[in-house]
Write a protein that holds these residues in place. Structure first.
Motif, mmCIF file in Angstrom:
data_model
loop_
_atom_site.group_PDB
_atom_site.id
_atom_site.type_symbol
_atom_site.label_atom_id
_atom_site.label_comp_id
_atom_site.label_asym_id
_atom_site.label_seq_id
_atom_site.Cartn_x
_atom_site.Cartn_y
_atom_site.Cartn_z
ATOM 1 N N MET A 325 0.836 -1.200 0.000
ATOM 2 C CA MET A 325 0.000 0.000 0.000
ATOM 3 C C MET A 325 0.868 1.247 0.000
ATOM 4 O O MET A 325 0.584 2.239 -0.722
ATOM 5 C CB MET A 325 -0.912 0.010 1.231
ATOM 6 N N ARG A 326 1.954 1.205 0.738
ATOM 7 C CA ARG A 326 2.839 2.361 0.797
ATOM 8 C C ARG A 326 3.498 2.571 -0.574
ATOM 9 O O ARG A 326 3.645 3.705 -1.041
ATOM 10 C CB ARG A 326 3.890 2.143 1.882
ATOM 11 N N ARG A 327 3.842 1.498 -1.223
ATOM 12 C CA ARG A 327 4.477 1.640 -2.543
ATOM 13 C C ARG A 327 3.488 2.263 -3.541
ATOM 14 O O ARG A 327 3.861 3.139 -4.338
ATOM 15 C CB ARG A 327 4.917 0.255 -3.017
ATOM 16 N N GLN A 328 2.183 1.830 -3.486
ATOM 17 C CA GLN A 328 1.187 2.392 -4.399
ATOM 18 C C GLN A 328 0.969 3.885 -4.105
ATOM 19 O O GLN A 328 0.862 4.710 -5.028
ATOM 20 C CB GLN A 328 -0.135 1.628 -4.240
ATOM 21 N N ALA A 329 0.914 4.258 -2.835
ATOM 22 C CA ALA A 329 0.716 5.676 -2.468
ATOM 23 C C ALA A 329 1.898 6.507 -2.949
ATOM 24 O O ALA A 329 1.729 7.633 -3.453
ATOM 25 C CB ALA A 329 0.546 5.802 -0.965
ATOM 26 N N ASP A 330 3.067 5.949 -2.811
ATOM 27 C CA ASP A 330 4.262 6.688 -3.258
ATOM 28 C C ASP A 330 4.256 6.860 -4.762
ATOM 29 O O ASP A 330 4.652 7.921 -5.292
ATOM 30 C CB ASP A 330 5.534 5.948 -2.828
ATOM 31 N N GLU A 331 3.806 5.837 -5.472
ATOM 32 C CA GLU A 331 3.748 5.941 -6.929
ATOM 33 C C GLU A 331 2.735 7.032 -7.334
ATOM 34 O O GLU A 331 2.987 7.825 -8.262
ATOM 35 C CB GLU A 331 3.352 4.595 -7.530
ATOM 36 N N LEU A 332 1.563 7.069 -6.623
ATOM 37 C CA LEU A 332 0.545 8.090 -6.929
ATOM 38 C C LEU A 332 1.086 9.478 -6.642
ATOM 39 O O LEU A 332 0.934 10.412 -7.455
ATOM 40 C CB LEU A 332 -0.711 7.840 -6.084
ATOM 41 N N THR A 333 1.728 9.638 -5.557
ATOM 42 C CA THR A 333 2.295 10.963 -5.211
ATOM 43 C C THR A 333 3.292 11.386 -6.250
ATOM 44 O O THR A 333 3.361 12.562 -6.654
ATOM 45 C CB THR A 333 2.981 10.870 -3.836
#
Length: 858
Positions: A325-333
């Motif tokens: 989840m953290r990796r997906q949020a970082d990609e979105l940011t």
């Protein structure tokens, strides 16, 4: 025809190999020392084996080793031998015949007793000290000088030293004669082959004695075996322990270890509890164990949810979800960021800044207004500058980034993962009472208790691994499911067991526990006593080896064979010699009978021949016949003695008549042609018989006299005989010597002294002339000892001339006048003869003796 040697050689091939080896070496002359005998005993018991010799025992033609010949040449009385003079010495001729004359009480028997003490004799006797002077505390002592095969040997001090070689000599006296007549006599004549068997028997006996000593030690258990129950498997093993028990079998029965000791200690505690609590106490104990197992199972289930495979799998899943989840949020940011935004915008630190600004805005700067505050004239809560249009647009963009759903989900997942790890780290492995639970479980089942402790140890390792989940540690695969299931099953079983306890079951359980304790205790004792068991097994092996070795040292077969060969090869020679001896001594109607024996040595005894009544010879034979018979038995032994060693006779003619004395004298002279023969006698007639017999056979004869001195006592030794024992030639020789002495001192003598010495000398010459008539003439025709008439010698009377008679009468008349036989009257005016007259008279007597002897020879 078989020989003695070939029969022995053939027979030895059937004997044990070691006996064959020893017999061959004995025949070759080997002497076995004590060390050799111990070596044989060791080899028989432990190896290496003996290899049977390939060669025969002996060749019938080969020379047998000569037996050492003993010759005694001096007996010196040191002290305390009867009443003999200390320091007196009797010299003996090493060859031929030594005749020792002495009157009764002269001391000759004392010397004979010393010789009897060092040599062989059928009757030994105690040599007394001087019973009139000594109280019995003194010890007799003498020194013996001797030769072996003509070589001088170290002097022997008797009785302090026992010299085996001196036993080659033999002694005969009156008591020995009695023994030969009334007792069994060992056959001492042994040809070489039989002597080998005799020595083989001796070596067998000595080796068996050594083995018996070792057997005596090996028959005793020196190391105690473990004290275990004789009815149990360990006791039965010890009861069946034997020489064939292997090391592997011993190791298998002695395999107890420290775990057994620990189990035994716990069982004893349990047993003590069972015995003290009774059935009710046991039910309580079992229920307590079930309760402990149940509580520990619940504890393990709780730990398994957090630290077991299931709990760890959930932690890893939470950690993986949060990370994703953290990796997906970082990609979105990253996609929402523009080039003019600072690096890291939207990341964790930025979100923390954003959340802090939000909290400040909504709580302090712009209460009740949702963050961000984007109305006209509003300020940035961070830089506190009025927001222009660009700033408001940027804040709206920031609000969009912060409000995105993926980032919020990631944060929640991260929070949940951290919380789960924190709970695993805080999981308590040993709660209050956990150790007591483990102790209770172990008291019932030590293996189960160990499994429970091992499970907690695995959870501890898992906990340490999870505490470092950010490092390189990898969680281990561990679960308590199977152990929890076992504990649950045990709980049910134990409670069922507790419910079923009554007096009978309780007693059975006590018995089972006691049996288990005994088995474990015996096992530990066996483990501790392994070395003792091995030593006992080795002792049994040693005993078996020694027993087997002893069997091949038995002498029964050797004795039987030796006796058989003795009867075949020896008895005939002995009987023939015996018949010859008794015939020469005039003994009739006596046979020598084989009465058996032992160790291969036969015994003989004289028995009356053709007697209807069964009586012993002493009951029938006269004293003289018994002496003759005993002397014959002794002479048989001596004649067959191959060593030709010293033979001593002490008064051998006691109770014999004149005919037997004559025969004995001739026999002893013949014996002296090969042996050193020593004769003690008080009989001057026998002395003459011995001298005549020795002269006839050209046997050297040494003359000795033992006298009792009036002041010093008995035992004074002289070379030669006293005057009355000398023959004519010896007397003439002595008179010649005395005449020389008389001549040398004549000028120093007074007339009375000279007349006295001349009278004594003349008296001796007169006696010599008389003996010349009796011994040189009359006795040659009629022997007064044997009562034998010799007609062939009668011619001596016809050959005596008138001149001979005148010469004899003249010299005899002169000596009668010179000798002090009658009182010489004053008017006779007697004057003793000159030395020259005396010399002429002696020479005339010698000339007469020579003529008389020539008459007998011609």
């Amino acid at each position: 025809m078989n020989s003695l040697e070939s029969e022995i050689s053939e027979w030895l091939a059937s004997r044990p190999a070691w006996q064959h080896v020893v017999a061959v070496e004995l025949n070759a002359g080997r002497a076995y020392s004590a060390d050799d005998l111990h070596t044989i005993a060791t080899r028989l018991a432990d190896g290496p084996a003996f290899v049977r010799p390939s060669d025969a025992l002996m060749d019938a033609s080969q020379d047998t080793p000569d037996a050492p010949r003993l010759a005694i040449h001096r007996v010196e009385i040191v002290q305390n031998v009867n009443a003999l003079i200390p320091g007196t010495r009797l010299d003996l001729a090493p060859d031929g015949l030594t005749v020792i004359y002495g009157d009764n009480g002269s001391g000759k028997s004392g010397f004979a007793r010393v010789l009897k003490g060092v040599c062989r004799s059928r009757r030994q006797e105690v040599v007394l000290t001087n019973v009139f002077d000594d109280d019995g505390t003194a010890t007799p002592e003498a020194r013996i000088s001797f030769q072996l095969n003509g070589v001088e040997q170290p002097e022997c001090t008797w009785p302090e030293q026992a010299i085996a070689e001196l036993e080659l000599g033999t002694v005969f006296d009156r008591t020995c004669a009695t023994a030969y007549v009334s007792e069994d006599t060992d056959v001492t004549y042994r040809p070489q082959g039989l002597a080998v068997l005799d020595n083989l028997i001796k070596i067998c006996d000595e080796v068996r004695g050594i083995i018996d000593e070792r057997l005596s030690s090996a028959s005793i258990r020196h190391t105690p075996l473990p004290n275990v129950d004789s009815n149990g498997k360990h006791g039965q093993f010890l009861g069946n322990l034997n020489a064939g028990t292997s090391d592997a079998e011993i190791s298998a029965i002695c395999d107890s270890d420290q775990e057994a000791a620990s189990e035994l200690a716990k069982l004893r505690v349990t047993l003590e509890v069972l015995e003290s609590g009774g059935p009710e106490g046991e039910r309580t104990r079992l229920n307590d164990i079930a309760q402990a197992a149940e509580e520990f199972a619940i504890h393990l289930e709780a730990l398994d949810k957090k630290l077991g495979t299931y709990g760890v799998t959930r932690l890893l899943e939470l950690e993986t979800t949060a990370s994703d989840m953290r990796r997906q949020a970082d990609e979105l940011t990253s996609r929402m960021q523009s080039d003019d935004l600072l690096s890291g915008t939207g990341a964790d630190l930025w979100r923390a800044l954003w959340d802090a600004a939000k909290t400040f805005s909504e709580n302090e700067a712009y209460p009740d207004i949702s963050f961000p505050m984007l109305q006209n004239s509003s300020k940035c809560v961070l830089c506190q500058q009025v927001l222009d249009a660009d700033a408001i647009a940027r804040m709206e963009r920031f609000a969009e980034i912060a409000a995105h759903e993926i980032a919020q989900t990631a944060s929640r997942a991260e929070d949940e993962s951290e919380k789960a790890y924190a709970e695993a780290a805080r999981a308590v492995l040993f709660e209050s009472g956990t150790s007591d639970l483990l102790t209770t479980i172990s008291s019932y089942d030590s293996a189960l208790g160990a499994s429970c402790r091992a499970q907690l140890e695995m959870f501890r390792e898992q906990q340490e691994s999870l505490a470092n989940h950010g490092a390189t540690n990898t969680p281990i695969d561990v679960t308590a499911g199977s152990l929890v299931a076992k504990l649950s099953n045990d709980v049910a079983r134990i409670r069922t067991q507790a419910a079923g306890i009554d007096e009978s079951s309780h007693s059975r359980e006590l018995a089972t526990l006691k049996e288990r304790c005994r088995l474990l205790d015996d096992g530990l004792l066996m483990a501790a006593g392994r070395d003792s068991i091995v030593k006992e097994r080795d002792r049994l092996r040693e005993y078996n080896r020694l027993t087997s070795a002893k069997r091949v040292t038995l002498t029964n077969a050797i004795t039987v064979k030796s006796s058989e060969l003795t009867r075949s090869y020896v008895n005939r020679a002995i009987r023939e010699q015996f018949d010859e001896e008794i015939s020469a001594l005039g003994v009739r109607s006596v046979n020598l009978v084989d009465v058996g024996g032992q160790k291969g040595r036969l015994r003989h005894r004289p028995q009356l021949a053709d007697a209807i009544q069964q009586v012993e010879p002493p009951s029938v034979l006269s004293e003289g016949e018994q002496t003759s018979l005993g002397l014959a038995g002794f002479l048989v032994q001596v004649s067959l003695d191959e060593s030709n060693s010293t033979v001593v006779f002490d008064d051998p003619i006691s109770s014999l008549d004149h005919r037997k004395r004559h025969s004995v004298a001739g026999r002893l002279a013949r014996l002296a042609s090969a042996h050193q023969v020593i004769v003690f006698t008080h009989d001057l007639v026998f002395v003459r018989e011995l001298t005549n017999a020795a002269n006839e056979l050209d046997v050297p004869i040494a003359e000795r006299t033992i006298q009792k001195l009036p002041l010093e006592g008995p035992g004074h030794c002289l070379s030669g005989y006293p005057w009355r024992g000398k023959n004519v030639r010896s007397r003439l020789g002595e008179l010649k010597g005395e005449l020389q002495v008389l001549e040398s001192k004549g000028r120093r003598l007074s007339p009375e002294e000279y007349e006295k010495d001349v009278a004594d000398w003349a008296g001796k010459l007169s006696e010599t002339l008389e003996r010349m008539l009796s011994q040189e003439i009359v006795d040659k025709v009629f022997d007064p000892v044997t009562m034998q008439v010799r007609p062939a010698s009668f011619r001596v009377f016809s050959r005596i001339t008138a001149e001979d008679d005148d010469t004899f009468q003249q010299v005899y008349s002169n000596t009668s006048q010179w000798a002090r036989r009658h009182d010489k009257t004053p008017d006779e005016n007697y004057s003793p003869p000159e030395i020259e007259d005396l010399r002429k008279a002696r020479d005339t007597a010698e000339s007469l003796m020579t003529r008389f002897r020539s008459y007998l020879r011609d």
